[in-house]
Design a protein around this motif. Sequence first.
Motif, PDB file in Angstrom:
ATOM      1  N   THR A 191      19.986  73.945  83.218  1.00 17.86           N
ATOM      2  CA  THR A 191      20.106  75.320  82.742  1.00 17.86           C
ATOM      3  C   THR A 191      18.730  75.966  82.684  1.00 17.86           C
ATOM      4  OG1 THR A 191      19.837  74.740  80.400  1.00 17.86           O
ATOM      5  CG2 THR A 191      22.081  74.653  81.323  1.00 17.86           C
ATOM      6  N   GLU A 196      25.371  81.450  85.218  1.00 18.66           N
ATOM      7  CA  GLU A 196      25.226  80.466  84.137  1.00 18.66           C
ATOM      8  C   GLU A 196      25.764  81.033  82.832  1.00 18.66           C
ATOM      9  OE1 GLU A 196      21.523  78.707  81.640  1.00 18.66           O
ATOM     10  OE2 GLU A 196      21.390  78.432  83.819  1.00 18.66           O
ATOM     11  N   ASN A 197      25.462  82.296  82.553  1.00 18.03           N
ATOM     12  CA  ASN A 197      25.942  82.936  81.328  1.00 18.03           C
ATOM     13  C   ASN A 197      27.468  83.005  81.308  1.00 18.03           C
ATOM     14  OD1 ASN A 197      25.079  84.417  78.844  1.00 18.03           O
ATOM     15  ND2 ASN A 197      26.290  86.058  79.785  1.00 18.03           N
ATOM     16  N   TRP A 198      28.067  83.262  82.457  1.00 23.71           N
ATOM     17  CA  TRP A 198      29.523  83.325  82.545  1.00 23.71           C
ATOM     18  C   TRP A 198      30.144  81.967  82.228  1.00 23.71           C
ATOM     19  CZ3 TRP A 198      33.762  81.285  84.923  1.00 23.71           C
ATOM     20  CH2 TRP A 198      34.941  82.028  84.877  1.00 23.71           C
ATOM     21  N   GLN A 213      22.467  78.100  75.064  1.00 22.28           N
ATOM     22  CA  GLN A 213      22.360  79.512  74.732  1.00 22.28           C
ATOM     23  C   GLN A 213      22.377  80.332  76.015  1.00 22.28           C
ATOM     24  OE1 GLN A 213      19.323  80.505  71.740  1.00 22.28           O
ATOM     25  NE2 GLN A 213      18.895  78.321  71.546  1.00 22.28           N
ATOM     26  N   SER A 214      22.538  81.630  75.859  1.00 22.61           N
ATOM     27  CA  SER A 214      22.512  82.515  77.023  1.00 22.61           C
ATOM     28  C   SER A 214      21.162  82.404  77.721  1.00 22.61           C
ATOM     29  CB  SER A 214      22.750  83.958  76.593  1.00 22.61           C
ATOM     30  OG  SER A 214      22.469  84.843  77.665  1.00 22.61           O
ATOM     31  N   ASN A 265      30.024  81.238  78.512  1.00 21.30           N
ATOM     32  CA  ASN A 265      31.000  82.014  77.744  1.00 21.30           C
ATOM     33  C   ASN A 265      32.444  81.722  78.120  1.00 21.30           C
ATOM     34  OD1 ASN A 265      28.994  83.409  76.287  1.00 21.30           O
ATOM     35  ND2 ASN A 265      28.748  84.899  77.944  1.00 21.30           N
TER      36      ASN A 265
END
Length: 609
Positions: A332, A530-532, A473-474, A535
Amino acid sequence: MARPAHDYARVDKHVPVTRRAETADPYSPVMILLSLIATLGILFYAQFLLNPRNRGDLLPYTLVIVAEVILVTHALLSMWTILSGRKSPREFSFHEAKRLMFDKKAIKAAGLTDNPELWPVLLDGKKTDIDVFITVYGEDIEKIRATATAALAIRGKHRTWILDDGRSDDVKAMADEIGCYYIRRLSSNGAKAGNINHALSIAKGDFFVILDADFVPKPEFLVETVPFFVNSNVAFVQTPQTYGNLVNLVSRGAGYMQAVFYKFVQPGRNHFNAAFSVGTNVIYRRAAVNDIGGIYTDSKSEDVWTSLVLHERGWKTIYIPKTLAIGDAPETIEAYTKQQLRWATGGFEILLTHNPLSPKRKLTMDQRLMYLVTATHYLTGIAPGILLVVPALEVFFDLRPVNLDITWQTWLLFYAGFYLMQIVLAFYTLGSFRWEVLMLAAVSFPIYISALWNALVKKEQKWHVTGSKAKAQSPFNFMIPQVLVFVFLVTTSIVSVWRDLGNSQLSLATAWSITNTFILGAFMIVAIKENWHINHPPKNLVADPVEYLVDDEPVARRTTVIVPPELADELGVPELTAAKRTATPTHDSDTTDAAGVEQDSDQKEAAAK
């Protein structure tokens, strides 16, 4: 189907150093020729930049000179190091010590033929005690289990210890189940280095291996490293960090970014007795570490600092480019950022507080130069950030780094002579062009600027582990500077294209801005994906059973371990097997006995009596 965390049977298609690459001679005539051509390209480009007739406006020219001097200097020193690494560190004494490492007749007489992990290790005709330390700080328990199980199966008699700074009862139970010694301490002073030093106060081996919790060792780890210690001046033997989880753009970029270093630069440093430890997949001589007062604890980059102090004390170090453990690269943006920030801060700390060129340092001139390269290496990561400003100066202020008599084709010719040959060299090393490396190298400058600031103000670094099981984390929490730079580049590119359309001519500044915009844009896309995934985690996913393989053979999970009588006498504990142990976790003690059972105050008092 869940992907196994480590699978040696399949890992070759992912790791940057494959078995085929290992068996091939890295210093082939083609490799040497490419290195020489790359060196010439560097020199021609430097001559072009420094020629006063080519100088443009002061500000952009100064920025280009500063950035390119950093890059050119490091490229030349890297070429020098690479071309110095032709000689193998394996001399006659190594091969002879390896041949005599196990007494086959004694092994057969003791009935241990089928138990290579119990074969006594001989060095210079004497039995040798070896400890294997697995440093743990909150990693996923199955990763720890995989590493510990493989460590137990290493050929050659040794003791495997889990050093748990995460203070997890689950890890303790797992260690008890598979037959590892277990050590827990209350405080986390000194981070990883403090954890190891604490273990050294309990374990008494002549040599000790350090493995991060996510690096699964191969059975031949000791066979390929211990014979070097027949030379009494060898302090440690380091092996590469090779990765088996190159599954996305971040992990591939982070993994392949280090391939040239581990395959060519570190072997070259052997020539100067300047190969340094990288903190895992390494085996130390205990006497050498005792000589410097333990693993260095005043920096989170304890590995490089410990190496530096050992070299100042006159010890010899060895690096072998042979994969003996496979681990995890950061997957990440958060993990990559924290890893690079810690590494870079440690390098800059050496530069600012322990400058290798200082006459106070007891190093050879070769070692001074090698450690100067190490301490300033991450400046090469800041250089791309400096160069991002140059096109904008031309677009908005009509300031150029070179004079108007220099065509963009001429600039490109010299520029390609430097950068293109670096890409060709990397292409030959890795087997293909890895654009993920280019992307991470171009966008990491905010990390290294932050690291330089941390070193300047002496900001304490928190310890983070690559394999932490904490919720991610984001990624945008860790890349605000990159987002701002991307917006700036988009704006610059639009203005530059509009200007060139009016002039009916494409400028180098436009091409440069658009290229940088695409690279930063690719990083933005990686972050969005990655954020998707963070979440929208997969639901109702049932993981398949994981089988960990070593050299295509399943690793047997042993459930018992016997404390040798001589160790029991030395440490004052009875002989126990894992099946007989009882362990009641307590959290008010930083003392753990050799069988992995924590002692409360009453137990310690009884033991003392």
